[in-house]
Scaffold this active site. Structure first.
Site, PDB file in Angstrom:
ATOM      1  N   GLU A  45       0.698  -0.535  -5.087  1.00 17.71           N
ATOM      2  CA  GLU A  45      -0.354   0.473  -5.228  1.00 17.71           C
ATOM      3  C   GLU A  45       0.376   1.802  -5.285  1.00 17.71           C
ATOM      4  O   GLU A  45       0.774   2.351  -4.265  1.00 17.71           O
ATOM      5  CB  GLU A  45      -1.335   0.393  -4.051  1.00 17.71           C
ATOM      6  CG  GLU A  45      -2.553   1.296  -4.209  1.00 17.71           C
ATOM      7  CD  GLU A  45      -2.374   2.660  -3.572  1.00 17.71           C
ATOM      8  OE1 GLU A  45      -2.852   3.645  -4.174  1.00 17.71           O
ATOM      9  OE2 GLU A  45      -1.757   2.749  -2.496  1.00 17.71           O
ATOM     10  N   ASP A 104       0.822  -1.207   0.000  1.00 13.17           N
ATOM     11  CA  ASP A 104       0.000   0.000   0.000  1.00 13.17           C
ATOM     12  C   ASP A 104       0.859   1.260   0.000  1.00 13.17           C
ATOM     13  O   ASP A 104       1.955   1.284   0.553  1.00 13.17           O
ATOM     14  CB  ASP A 104      -0.903  -0.005   1.242  1.00 13.17           C
ATOM     15  CG  ASP A 104      -1.856   1.166   1.276  1.00 13.17           C
ATOM     16  OD1 ASP A 104      -2.720   1.240   0.385  1.00 13.17           O
ATOM     17  OD2 ASP A 104      -1.737   2.011   2.180  1.00 13.17           O
TER      18      ASP A 104
END
Length: 632
Positions: free
Chosen positions: A360, A308
């Site tokens: 991401e 992330d």
């Protein structure tokens, strides 16, 4: 006093940890049961004046640890400790202030709102997923189908009587068959590492080695992963190595000074997310984080990690209020963050070359999925957030405006092979007032479903692997709410039910049609037959497989005007058949009779030597395959 042999062993392990080379440091740091009534405690707190352990086993009174010289590691072997006991470390910093802190290496915590660690027995799970792991090792992931169902466990389903969470065991019994039935290849779990705040969705982590106790025990989570593998479903979990929870009893100023975070408070403070940034240039932090990744992949048999907020680790000025920060070269790159990500991916792929590391990353940083040797970051995949935003913006428009905004679709053709992409319709796009995918679509209820079906075929046909967030498979109208279950009652509605059938049919086509995934990251896998007809708001292209005569034709009509005798160029004359029509009444459309067979003649069209005509449905899409070609 610590015995000489033990001292030497810990010194050797500490040396690797302190030089950033201990990638399984969970094997000695933290709490480890030596037998039923004795445990060893080791914790890194280099600037602490005193360290003690307190817990159920000593009535929460200090049992002092001894510092191993020149290592920053504190050590204790304590009698009377048993599995299930709760504990914390009591750390006295250089300023003589005493604070109770979590064990950074705890593999289980008590249920929230408490955050004491739980003394755990070693993992003794007898894995039965050898066949799955063997296939994973032999397969070439880039040339395989990857169709991911993204799940937030806390809101997929809840018990109807009291709105309580499902357990890992219940998810195994219900989620796995559901995913299997719908034809997905992988489940991606939003962070299931321990976290205190439900509304953080798991992205402000407390425990980097612990599954959340919300849904059960570590052993039950391992059973869930194993059952996924036995059902031929991979498991990917979101992981957050860039920042950690703000709570003062967690990692923040762990030994009374900045320990896991940057010394510079401006760099340490993540204002945008209300968190603390890890000091990714610190060797011990690298050992800690890479060990965390290794724990989930090796000890828990996960098939991949979706990392992330990579952009926050790549740029010094990514966060609010950080404008103007530069590195020694005078630019805004976070050199320590870049080096850490490269090291992370090199270590993981050296040990487990068959797992997936997914970024991401929201900027245009070059080489996210290129090899470290070529100067890249070394990830296997990157989420294509540009494609996602442009596609959603296009489909949210009223059809009358689409002809003047066709570049929202065609721009992705320019860069779609720059990285190895996953195309995500993720949780971030259906929350905080952004509306559900269904609610984003223009028009009345019928046209909303027609748009949604067409967009899903566009997702399926466009080069790149696939990800969809839960609830989109049947077109839930309400945007996602993390505090309550999906609206399963929707499936009693005929249109939602048919949308669900459509998703299953589409996923089956994706799995069975090799051209839709075989050359996802190779320009030879795409033939641009008709991609620039903005005036009519239609599009056609061909997905090519490795074999010359294996391909799938995709045709799209982005306005509610039926196109009769719409001509499609193809490489060969011969016979073709319909794979799917979004306007089939089985899927919620209006067509009761379908054109199912097409004959391509020698009429050249759009750069192709042959072509055939179809009736292109209003606000609809077709997928067509060859069945008998003239190969002369």
């Amino acid at each position: 006093m610590i015995g000489l042999v033990l001292h030497a062993e810990l010194a050797d392990k500490s040396y690797l940890f302190n030089t950033g080379k201990s990638f399984k440091s969970y094997g000695f740091l933290g709490c480890h049961l030596l037998d039923d009534e004795q445990a060893e405690f080791n914790v890194w707190a280099p600037n602490a004046k005193k360290v003690a352990v307190v817990g159920d086993f000593n009535n929460w009174q200090d049992s002092p640890l001894e510092q191993i010289k020149d290592t920053g590691i504190w050590h204790l072997v304590l009698d009377g400790v048993k599995a299930g006991d709760l504990y914390k470390f009591a750390i006295t910093g250089p300023d003589d202030k005493r604070a109770l802190k979590i064990d950074p290496y705890a593999t289980e915590f008590e249920k929230k709102p408490g955050d004491a660690a739980v003394v755990m027995k070693p993992i003794n799970h007898k894995w039965k997923d050898g066949l799955w792991l063997g296939r994973r090792k032999r397969s070439k992931a880039l040339q395989r189908p990857l169709n991911i169902y993204e799940v937030h466990l806390g809101s997929w389903r809840r018990h109807e009587d009291d709105d309580s969470y499902y357990s890992y065991e219940e998810f195994a019994n219900e989620l796995i068959p559901y995913v299997k039935q719908h034809g997905y290849t992988h489940i991606e779990l939003m962070p299931i590492m321990e976290h205190l705040l439900d509304a953080s969705w798991g992205y402000q982590q407390l425990g980097y080695f612990a599954t959340t106790s919300r849904f059960g025990t570590r052993a039950e989570f391992l059973n869930f992963v194993e059952k996924c593998h036995l059902a031929n479903i991979g498991v990917i979990v979101d992981w957050v190595p860039g920042h950690f929870i703000r709570n003062y009893d967690a990692l923040y100023q762990y030994d009374g000074t900045p320990t896991f975070e940057y010394q510079d408070e401006n760099r340490a403070d993540n204002k945008r997310w209300g968190a603390w940034n890890f000091d990714l240039g610190k060797a011990q932090v690298q050992s800690f984080l890479i060990s965390s990744a290794m724990y989930w992949l090796e000890e828990c048999h996960l098939d991949g990690l979706r990392v992330d907020a990579v952009s926050n680790m790549l740029y010094l000025d990514y966060d609010d209020g950080k404008e103007g920060l530069t590195n020694k070269n005078g630019d805004n790159r976070n050199l320590e963050g870049i080096a850490f990500l490269q090291k992370l991916n090199q270590v993981i792929h050296r040990e487990h070359p068959d797992v997936l590391m997914i970024a991401e990353e929201s900027s245009a940083y070059k080489g996210v999925t290129d090899t470290v040797e070529n100067g890249g970051l070394g990830f296997d995949y990157k989420w294509n957030l540009g494609w996602m935003h442009d596609t959603l913006k296009f489909f949210e428009m009223g059809p009358v405006y689409r002809c003047n905004n066709f570049q929202l679709l065609t721009f992705a053709f320019v860069y779609m092979y720059n990285e190895k992409f996953i195309l995500p319709f993720s949780h971030d796009e259906v929350v905080h007032g952004k509306k559900s995918l269904m609610h984003k679509m223009p028009g009345d209820r019928y046209n909303q479903f027609a748009n949604l079906r067409t967009m899903m075929i566009y997702l399926l046909a466009f080069p790149g692997k696939k990800l969809r967030f839960m609830g989109s498979e049947w077109g839930q109208f309400l945007e996602w709410r993390d505090w309550s279950s999906l609206e399963w009652v929707d499936l009693k509605d005929d249109m939602n039910h048919k949308m669900d059938i459509f998703t299953t049919a589409l996923n089956e086509i994706y799995h069975d049609q090799r051209p839709l995934w075989e050359l996802d990251h190779n320009p030879e896998g795409m033939i641009y037959s008709n991609t620039d007809d903005a005036a009519s708001s239609t599009m056609g292209f061909i997905r090519q497989g490795k074999r010359k005569h294996q391909f799938v034709v995709a045709a799209f009509n982005f306005v509610p005007v039926e196109r009769k005798k719409y001509r499609i160029g193809v490489p060969f004359t011969g016979e073709y058949e319909l794979l799917i029509n979004t306007e089939d009444e089985r899927y919620g459309g209006t067509w009761t009779k379908l054109e199912t067979n097409f004959t391509a003649d020698k009429t050249p069209f759009h750069g192709q030597p042959a072509s055939f005509t179809v009736t292109l449905p209003a606000m609809g899409a077709l997928l067509i395959q060859p069945i008998k070609l003239n190969r002369g």
